[in-house]
Design a protein around this motif. Structure first.
Motif, PDB file in Angstrom:
ATOM      1  N   GLU A  31       0.673  -1.402   0.025  1.00  0.00           N
ATOM      2  CA  GLU A  31       0.402  -0.440   0.383  1.00  0.00           C
ATOM      3  C   GLU A  31       0.750   1.136   0.462  1.00  0.00           C
ATOM      4  O   GLU A  31       0.073   2.145  -1.020  1.00  0.00           O
ATOM      5  N   LYS A  32       2.180   1.129   0.582  1.00  0.00           N
ATOM      6  CA  LYS A  32       2.542   2.639   1.329  1.00  0.00           C
ATOM      7  C   LYS A  32       4.271   2.717  -0.436  1.00  0.00           C
ATOM      8  O   LYS A  32       4.486   3.997  -0.582  1.00  0.00           O
ATOM      9  N   THR A  33       4.397   1.379  -1.103  1.00  0.00           N
ATOM     10  CA  THR A  33       5.285   1.483  -2.464  1.00  0.00           C
ATOM     11  C   THR A  33       4.980   1.091  -2.996  1.00  0.00           C
ATOM     12  O   THR A  33       4.617  -0.069  -3.393  1.00  0.00           O
ATOM     13  N   SER A  34       6.000   0.912  -4.011  1.00  0.00           N
ATOM     14  CA  SER A  34       5.625  -0.152  -5.695  1.00  0.00           C
ATOM     15  C   SER A  34       5.776  -1.757  -5.213  1.00  0.00           C
ATOM     16  O   SER A  34       6.815  -1.887  -4.073  1.00  0.00           O
ATOM     17  N   LEU A  35       5.251  -2.565  -6.092  1.00  0.00           N
ATOM     18  CA  LEU A  35       5.282  -3.607  -5.485  1.00  0.00           C
ATOM     19  C   LEU A  35       7.210  -3.800  -6.277  1.00  0.00           C
ATOM     20  O   LEU A  35       7.536  -4.993  -5.605  1.00  0.00           O
ATOM     21  N   SER A  36       7.386  -3.471  -7.195  1.00  0.00           N
ATOM     22  CA  SER A  36       9.249  -3.851  -7.495  1.00  0.00           C
ATOM     23  C   SER A  36       9.894  -3.539  -5.553  1.00  0.00           C
ATOM     24  O   SER A  36      10.950  -4.825  -5.831  1.00  0.00           O
ATOM     25  N   TYR A  37      10.320  -2.726  -4.864  1.00  0.00           N
ATOM     26  CA  TYR A  37      10.971  -2.682  -4.685  1.00  0.00           C
ATOM     27  C   TYR A  37      10.233  -3.680  -3.185  1.00  0.00           C
ATOM     28  O   TYR A  37      11.592  -4.443  -2.709  1.00  0.00           O
ATOM     29  N   ASN A  94      -0.062  -2.710  -9.387  1.00  0.00           N
ATOM     30  CA  ASN A  94      -1.336  -2.466  -8.032  1.00  0.00           C
ATOM     31  C   ASN A  94      -0.588  -1.368  -7.331  1.00  0.00           C
ATOM     32  O   ASN A  94       0.748  -1.190  -7.011  1.00  0.00           O
ATOM     33  N   GLY A  95      -0.737  -0.588  -6.467  1.00  0.00           N
ATOM     34  CA  GLY A  95      -0.077  -0.016  -5.719  1.00  0.00           C
ATOM     35  C   GLY A  95      -0.144   1.695  -5.740  1.00  0.00           C
ATOM     36  O   GLY A  95       0.078   2.330  -7.212  1.00  0.00           O
ATOM     37  N   PRO A  96       0.811   2.176  -5.158  1.00  0.00           N
ATOM     38  CA  PRO A  96       1.571   3.645  -5.451  1.00  0.00           C
ATOM     39  C   PRO A  96       2.693   3.190  -6.621  1.00  0.00           C
ATOM     40  O   PRO A  96       2.704   2.434  -7.367  1.00  0.00           O
ATOM     41  N   SER A  97       2.707   4.930  -7.777  1.00  0.00           N
ATOM     42  CA  SER A  97       4.076   4.650  -8.853  1.00  0.00           C
ATOM     43  C   SER A  97       5.278   4.639  -8.059  1.00  0.00           C
ATOM     44  O   SER A  97       5.152   5.066  -6.649  1.00  0.00           O
ATOM     45  N   LYS A  98       6.301   4.455  -8.807  1.00  0.00           N
ATOM     46  CA  LYS A  98       7.081   4.406  -8.621  1.00  0.00           C
ATOM     47  C   LYS A  98       8.029   5.960  -7.974  1.00  0.00           C
ATOM     48  O   LYS A  98       9.009   6.054  -7.282  1.00  0.00           O
ATOM     49  N   SER A  99       7.328   6.793  -8.541  1.00  0.00           N
ATOM     50  CA  SER A  99       7.599   8.038  -7.800  1.00  0.00           C
ATOM     51  C   SER A  99       7.043   8.185  -6.641  1.00  0.00           C
ATOM     52  O   SER A  99       7.736   9.252  -5.843  1.00  0.00           O
ATOM     53  N   THR A 100       7.286   7.788  -6.181  1.00  0.00           N
ATOM     54  CA  THR A 100       5.955   7.765  -4.914  1.00  0.00           C
ATOM     55  C   THR A 100       6.607   6.455  -3.612  1.00  0.00           C
ATOM     56  O   THR A 100       5.493   6.176  -2.814  1.00  0.00           O
ATOM     57  N   THR A 101       7.236   6.394  -3.717  1.00  0.00           N
ATOM     58  CA  THR A 101       8.395   5.257  -2.600  1.00  0.00           C
ATOM     59  C   THR A 101       8.091   5.742  -1.340  1.00  0.00           C
ATOM     60  O   THR A 101       8.847   7.012  -1.382  1.00  0.00           O
ATOM     61  N   SER A 102       7.444   5.245  -0.082  1.00  0.00           N
ATOM     62  CA  SER A 102       7.945   5.883   1.231  1.00  0.00           C
ATOM     63  C   SER A 102       9.002   5.166   2.187  1.00  0.00           C
ATOM     64  O   SER A 102       8.571   3.815   1.662  1.00  0.00           O
ATOM     65  N   MET A 103       9.442   5.736   2.631  1.00  0.00           N
ATOM     66  CA  MET A 103      10.148   5.319   3.510  1.00  0.00           C
ATOM     67  C   MET A 103       9.548   4.155   4.394  1.00  0.00           C
ATOM     68  O   MET A 103      10.160   3.561   4.511  1.00  0.00           O
ATOM     69  N   LEU A 104       9.026   4.101   4.855  1.00  0.00           N
ATOM     70  CA  LEU A 104       7.289   3.713   5.639  1.00  0.00           C
ATOM     71  C   LEU A 104       7.288   2.071   4.860  1.00  0.00           C
ATOM     72  O   LEU A 104       6.994   0.733   5.505  1.00  0.00           O
ATOM     73  N   GLY A 105       6.984   2.256   3.307  1.00  0.00           N
ATOM     74  CA  GLY A 105       6.650   0.748   3.012  1.00  0.00           C
ATOM     75  C   GLY A 105       8.050   0.096   2.389  1.00  0.00           C
ATOM     76  O   GLY A 105       8.061  -1.233   2.871  1.00  0.00           O
ATOM     77  N   ILE A 106       8.643   0.416   2.981  1.00  0.00           N
ATOM     78  CA  ILE A 106       9.935   0.147   2.695  1.00  0.00           C
ATOM     79  C   ILE A 106      10.442  -1.083   4.302  1.00  0.00           C
ATOM     80  O   ILE A 106      11.041  -2.635   3.872  1.00  0.00           O
ATOM     81  N   LEU A 107      10.261   0.347   5.102  1.00  0.00           N
ATOM     82  CA  LEU A 107      10.448  -0.803   6.221  1.00  0.00           C
ATOM     83  C   LEU A 107       9.507  -1.737   6.752  1.00  0.00           C
ATOM     84  O   LEU A 107       9.764  -2.496   7.058  1.00  0.00           O
ATOM     85  N   PHE A 108       8.336  -1.235   5.987  1.00  0.00           N
ATOM     86  CA  PHE A 108       6.833  -2.319   6.223  1.00  0.00           C
ATOM     87  C   PHE A 108       7.825  -3.748   5.572  1.00  0.00           C
ATOM     88  O   PHE A 108       7.509  -4.968   6.092  1.00  0.00           O
ATOM     89  N   ALA A 109       8.555  -3.604   4.058  1.00  0.00           N
ATOM     90  CA  ALA A 109       8.490  -4.523   3.005  1.00  0.00           C
ATOM     91  C   ALA A 109       9.912  -5.443   4.012  1.00  0.00           C
ATOM     92  O   ALA A 109       9.645  -6.915   4.513  1.00  0.00           O
TER      93      ALA A 109
END
Length: 181
Positions: A31-37, A94-109
Motif C-alpha cells: 500500500e505504501k510503495t511499489s511492487l518492485s521495491y 497495483n499500488g502507488p507509482s514508483k515515484s512515490t516510494t515511501s520509507m514506511l513502505g520499505i520498512l514494512f517490506a
C-alpha cells in the motif's frame, strides 16, 4: 522421535502468528510503495536465511555451499531483472507509482522479510533433527494445525475489521459465498 501433538500445536501457533504478521506487513508495504521495491526486499529473505542457518546451524547440512549460494543469487537476480523490465509508472501495477516510494513502505517490506526469516528459521529448528533429517514433526499434522489456528484466530479478527470498517471487504464477484468458498 516425533514431536507430540501439544508441542506441535504450540509450534504451529507461533508459526501461524509469524506467518500472519509477515503477510500483513507485506500488504501494508504494497500500500505504501511499489511492487518492485517490495519484491526485491522480499527476495532478500533468502540471503538472510542462508546466513542465519550457517551461523546457527540446526544440523550438518546447514553450512553455506556453492549450490546454495548460486540458488540464492539466481533468485535475487531474477527478481531484479523482472523489476527492471517494468515500465515506469506502469498503470497495471497495483499500488502507488514508483515515484512515490515511501520509507514506511520499505520498512514494512523489511519487517515482512524478517518475519519470513524467523518463520523459516523457527520451522527448521523445530523440524530438523541433529543428523540433518526433517523427521521430528509430522508435516501434514503441523501445517493442518497452522491452517486451523489461522482460521480460528483470523476469522473473528477479519469480522472485527470489517464491522468496524477499519479494512473494507470487497468481493470481486459481488458474492460473498464465492469468496469464502
Amino acid at each position: 522421535k516425533a514431536v507430540v501433538s501439544t508441542q506441535s500445536t504450540g509450534a504451529a501457533l507461533v508459526y501461524s502468528l509469524l506467518w500472519f504478521v509477515g503477510n500483513y506487513l507485506n500488504a501494508l508495504a504494497l500500500e505504501k510503495t511499489s511492487l518492485s521495491y517490495v519484491e526485491v526486499l522480499s527476495a532478500t529473505s533468502s540471503v538472510f536465511v542462508l546466513l542465519m542457518s550457517s551461523v546457527f546451524p540446526a544440523g550438518p547440512l546447514d553450512r553455506i555451499s556453492f549450490t546454495k549460494l548460486t540458488v540464492v543469487f539466481v533468485n535475487l537476480g531474477g527478481v531484479v531483472i523482472l523489476c527492471f523490465d517494468q515500465q515506469p509508472d506502469d498503470p497495471n501495477e497495483n499500488g502507488p507509482s514508483k515515484s512515490t516510494t515511501s520509507m514506511l513502505g520499505i520498512l514494512f517490506a523489511l519487517a515482512s522479510c524478517c518475519c519470513t526469516l524467523f518463520m523459516l528459521f523457527y520451522f527448521r529448528r523445530i523440524a530438523g533433527s541433529p543428523d540433518g533429517s526433517d523427521d521430528r514433526v509430522d508435516i501434514v499434522l503441523f501445517f493442518g494445525t497452522v491452517g486451523l489456528i489461522s482460521a480460528v484466530l483470523l476469522i473473528p479478527l477479519f469480522l472485527y475489521f470489517i464491522l468496524r470498517e477499519l479494512r473494507p471487504f470487497r468481493s470481486r464477484s459481488g458474492m460473498i459465498g464465492s469468496t469464502l468458498f
